[in-house]
Design a protein around this motif. Structure first.
Motif, PDB file in Angstrom:
ATOM      1  N   TYR A  13       4.095 -43.930  33.997  1.00  0.00           N
ATOM      2  CA  TYR A  13       3.556 -43.472  32.726  1.00  0.00           C
ATOM      3  C   TYR A  13       2.278 -44.239  32.438  1.00  0.00           C
ATOM      4  CZ  TYR A  13       8.064 -41.255  31.929  1.00  0.00           C
ATOM      5  OH  TYR A  13       9.183 -40.461  32.033  1.00  0.00           O
ATOM      6  N   ALA A  14       1.443 -43.667  31.574  1.00  0.00           N
ATOM      7  CA  ALA A  14       0.188 -44.325  31.223  1.00  0.00           C
ATOM      8  C   ALA A  14      -0.103 -44.161  29.736  1.00  0.00           C
ATOM      9  CB  ALA A  14      -0.955 -43.741  32.043  1.00  0.00           C
ATOM     10  N   LEU A  15      -0.750 -45.178  29.182  1.00  0.00           N
ATOM     11  CA  LEU A  15      -1.248 -45.164  27.808  1.00  0.00           C
ATOM     12  C   LEU A  15      -2.744 -45.428  27.852  1.00  0.00           C
ATOM     13  CD1 LEU A  15       1.260 -47.508  25.919  1.00  0.00           C
ATOM     14  CD2 LEU A  15       1.025 -45.049  25.645  1.00  0.00           C
ATOM     15  N   ALA A  16      -3.484 -44.776  26.991  1.00  0.00           N
ATOM     16  CA  ALA A  16      -4.911 -45.057  26.878  1.00  0.00           C
ATOM     17  C   ALA A  16      -5.074 -46.468  26.313  1.00  0.00           C
ATOM     18  CB  ALA A  16      -5.580 -44.035  25.970  1.00  0.00           C
ATOM     19  N   CYS A  17      -5.889 -47.288  26.956  1.00  0.00           N
ATOM     20  CA  CYS A  17      -6.038 -48.685  26.545  1.00  0.00           C
ATOM     21  C   CYS A  17      -6.664 -48.836  25.161  1.00  0.00           C
ATOM     22  CB  CYS A  17      -6.837 -49.465  27.586  1.00  0.00           C
ATOM     23  SG  CYS A  17      -5.820 -49.902  29.017  1.00  0.00           S
ATOM     24  N   GLN A  18      -7.375 -47.840  24.680  1.00  0.00           N
ATOM     25  CA  GLN A  18      -7.944 -47.971  23.339  1.00  0.00           C
ATOM     26  C   GLN A  18      -6.859 -48.018  22.268  1.00  0.00           C
ATOM     27  OE1 GLN A  18      -9.292 -44.964  25.050  1.00  0.00           O
ATOM     28  NE2 GLN A  18      -8.856 -43.271  23.684  1.00  0.00           N
ATOM     29  N   GLN A  19      -5.641 -47.612  22.602  1.00  0.00           N
ATOM     30  CA  GLN A  19      -4.520 -47.684  21.669  1.00  0.00           C
ATOM     31  C   GLN A  19      -3.794 -49.023  21.743  1.00  0.00           C
ATOM     32  OE1 GLN A  19      -2.636 -44.135  23.350  1.00  0.00           O
ATOM     33  NE2 GLN A  19      -2.820 -43.198  21.330  1.00  0.00           N
ATOM     34  N   VAL A  20      -4.047 -49.789  22.814  1.00  0.00           N
ATOM     35  CA  VAL A  20      -3.329 -51.034  23.070  1.00  0.00           C
ATOM     36  C   VAL A  20      -4.014 -52.201  22.368  1.00  0.00           C
ATOM     37  CG1 VAL A  20      -2.548 -52.643  24.861  1.00  0.00           C
ATOM     38  CG2 VAL A  20      -2.454 -50.165  25.273  1.00  0.00           C
ATOM     39  N   VAL A  21      -3.224 -52.970  21.632  1.00  0.00           N
ATOM     40  CA  VAL A  21      -3.725 -54.170  20.968  1.00  0.00           C
ATOM     41  C   VAL A  21      -3.590 -55.369  21.900  1.00  0.00           C
ATOM     42  CG1 VAL A  21      -3.331 -55.756  19.022  1.00  0.00           C
ATOM     43  CG2 VAL A  21      -3.123 -53.278  18.694  1.00  0.00           C
ATOM     44  N   GLU A  22      -2.402 -55.506  22.501  1.00  0.00           N
ATOM     45  CA  GLU A  22      -2.123 -56.640  23.375  1.00  0.00           C
ATOM     46  C   GLU A  22      -0.871 -56.330  24.185  1.00  0.00           C
ATOM     47  OE1 GLU A  22      -1.478 -61.485  22.860  1.00  0.00           O
ATOM     48  OE2 GLU A  22      -2.198 -60.301  21.172  1.00  0.00           O
ATOM     49  N   VAL A  23      -0.759 -56.958  25.348  1.00  0.00           N
ATOM     50  CA  VAL A  23       0.446 -56.854  26.171  1.00  0.00           C
ATOM     51  C   VAL A  23       1.093 -58.234  26.188  1.00  0.00           C
ATOM     52  CG1 VAL A  23       1.377 -56.321  28.448  1.00  0.00           C
ATOM     53  CG2 VAL A  23      -0.574 -55.016  27.569  1.00  0.00           C
ATOM     54  N   LEU A  24       2.350 -58.298  25.763  1.00  0.00           N
ATOM     55  CA  LEU A  24       3.058 -59.571  25.626  1.00  0.00           C
ATOM     56  C   LEU A  24       4.252 -59.630  26.571  1.00  0.00           C
ATOM     57  CD1 LEU A  24       3.326 -59.640  21.722  1.00  0.00           C
ATOM     58  CD2 LEU A  24       1.645 -60.844  23.118  1.00  0.00           C
ATOM     59  N   PRO A  25       4.626 -60.844  26.986  1.00  0.00           N
ATOM     60  CA  PRO A  25       5.902 -60.969  27.711  1.00  0.00           C
ATOM     61  C   PRO A  25       7.042 -60.664  26.742  1.00  0.00           C
ATOM     62  CG  PRO A  25       4.984 -63.126  27.210  1.00  0.00           C
ATOM     63  CD  PRO A  25       3.961 -62.111  26.795  1.00  0.00           C
ATOM     64  N   LEU A  26       8.226 -60.441  27.270  1.00  0.00           N
ATOM     65  CA  LEU A  26       9.374 -60.201  26.399  1.00  0.00           C
ATOM     66  C   LEU A  26       9.601 -61.439  25.535  1.00  0.00           C
ATOM     67  CD1 LEU A  26      11.891 -58.401  28.771  1.00  0.00           C
ATOM     68  CD2 LEU A  26      10.263 -57.397  27.165  1.00  0.00           C
ATOM     69  N   VAL A  27       9.841 -61.217  24.266  1.00  0.00           N
ATOM     70  CA  VAL A  27      10.109 -62.304  23.328  1.00  0.00           C
ATOM     71  C   VAL A  27      11.477 -62.076  22.704  1.00  0.00           C
ATOM     72  CG1 VAL A  27       7.658 -62.670  22.799  1.00  0.00           C
ATOM     73  CG2 VAL A  27       8.988 -61.085  21.394  1.00  0.00           C
ATOM     74  N   SER A  28      11.985 -63.100  22.065  1.00  0.00           N
ATOM     75  CA  SER A  28      13.257 -62.989  21.372  1.00  0.00           C
ATOM     76  C   SER A  28      13.067 -62.120  20.127  1.00  0.00           C
ATOM     77  CB  SER A  28      13.745 -64.386  20.981  1.00  0.00           C
ATOM     78  OG  SER A  28      14.969 -64.301  20.317  1.00  0.00           O
ATOM     79  N   LEU A  29      13.907 -61.120  19.988  1.00  0.00           N
ATOM     80  CA  LEU A  29      13.817 -60.184  18.869  1.00  0.00           C
ATOM     81  C   LEU A  29      14.983 -60.377  17.918  1.00  0.00           C
ATOM     82  CD1 LEU A  29      12.958 -56.962  20.897  1.00  0.00           C
ATOM     83  CD2 LEU A  29      11.367 -58.407  19.634  1.00  0.00           C
ATOM     84  N   ASN A  30      14.718 -60.199  16.645  1.00  0.00           N
ATOM     85  CA  ASN A  30      15.783 -60.172  15.643  1.00  0.00           C
ATOM     86  C   ASN A  30      16.243 -58.737  15.501  1.00  0.00           C
ATOM     87  OD1 ASN A  30      15.565 -62.922  15.041  1.00  0.00           O
ATOM     88  ND2 ASN A  30      13.971 -62.542  13.533  1.00  0.00           N
ATOM     89  N   THR A  31      17.514 -58.504  15.748  1.00  0.00           N
ATOM     90  CA  THR A  31      18.039 -57.149  15.630  1.00  0.00           C
ATOM     91  C   THR A  31      18.374 -56.855  14.180  1.00  0.00           C
ATOM     92  OG1 THR A  31      20.274 -57.917  16.109  1.00  0.00           O
ATOM     93  CG2 THR A  31      18.961 -57.149  17.979  1.00  0.00           C
TER      94      THR A  31
END
Length: 149
Positions: A13-31
């Motif tokens: 799959y692909a996304l246009a980079c103009q829509q991307v703010v940043e690419v981050l590693p997986l982080v701990s999420l609060n569910t």
């Protein structure tokens, strides 16, 4: 056009980079209780609470695998109102590369799948097909979840 390439269930799959703010590693999420399965949780990004969707769960009913290359892609989302933009995280597998493609290299398959309006044009290359995603349609389906965050 610069595109960010990633995989879900071994499909590209692909996304246009103009829509991307940043690419981050997986982080701990609060569910959050009572959230849909595709809603992975929220995290603090520079003082803002960012909702994160699991694209694998949303599109294929299977949670993202935690590969070393699994990432959270932060994207801009306007929710139909350009004056009220926000950032949303998309968790996905194997975020591995970018590619340059001109608009003329994007093929319109002329298919409209009612349950998946976010499927955009297709890129053809020597390895097969890459499905482009239209974030505005993908996130519009999930907008009610964002309003609760």
């Amino acid at each position: 056009m610069l595109m960010l390439l990633f995989y879900i269930n071994n499909q590209r799959y692909a996304l246009a980079c103009q829509q991307v703010v940043e690419v981050l590693p997986l982080v701990s999420l609060n569910t959050l209780p009572h959230a849909p399965e595709y809603f992975s949780g929220v995290f603090n990004y520079r003082g803002k609470v960012i909702p994160v969707l699991d694209l694998c769960q949303l599109m294929h009913n299977k949670p993202c695998s935690q590969y070393l290359s699994s990432r959270i892609i932060l994207v801009k989302y306007w929710g139909g109102n350009a004056a009220n933009s926000s950032v949303v995280g998309l968790m996905t597998e194997r975020v591995v590369e970018t590619l340059h493609k001109s608009d003329s290299q994007l093929v319109d398959a002329n298919l409209q799948i009612g349950a998946a309006p976010y499927l955009g044009k297709i890129i053809l290359d020597e390895q097969g097909m890459i499905q482009c995603l239209r974030i505005e349609y993908l996130l519009s389906e999930c907008e009610q979840v964002f309003r609760r965050c």
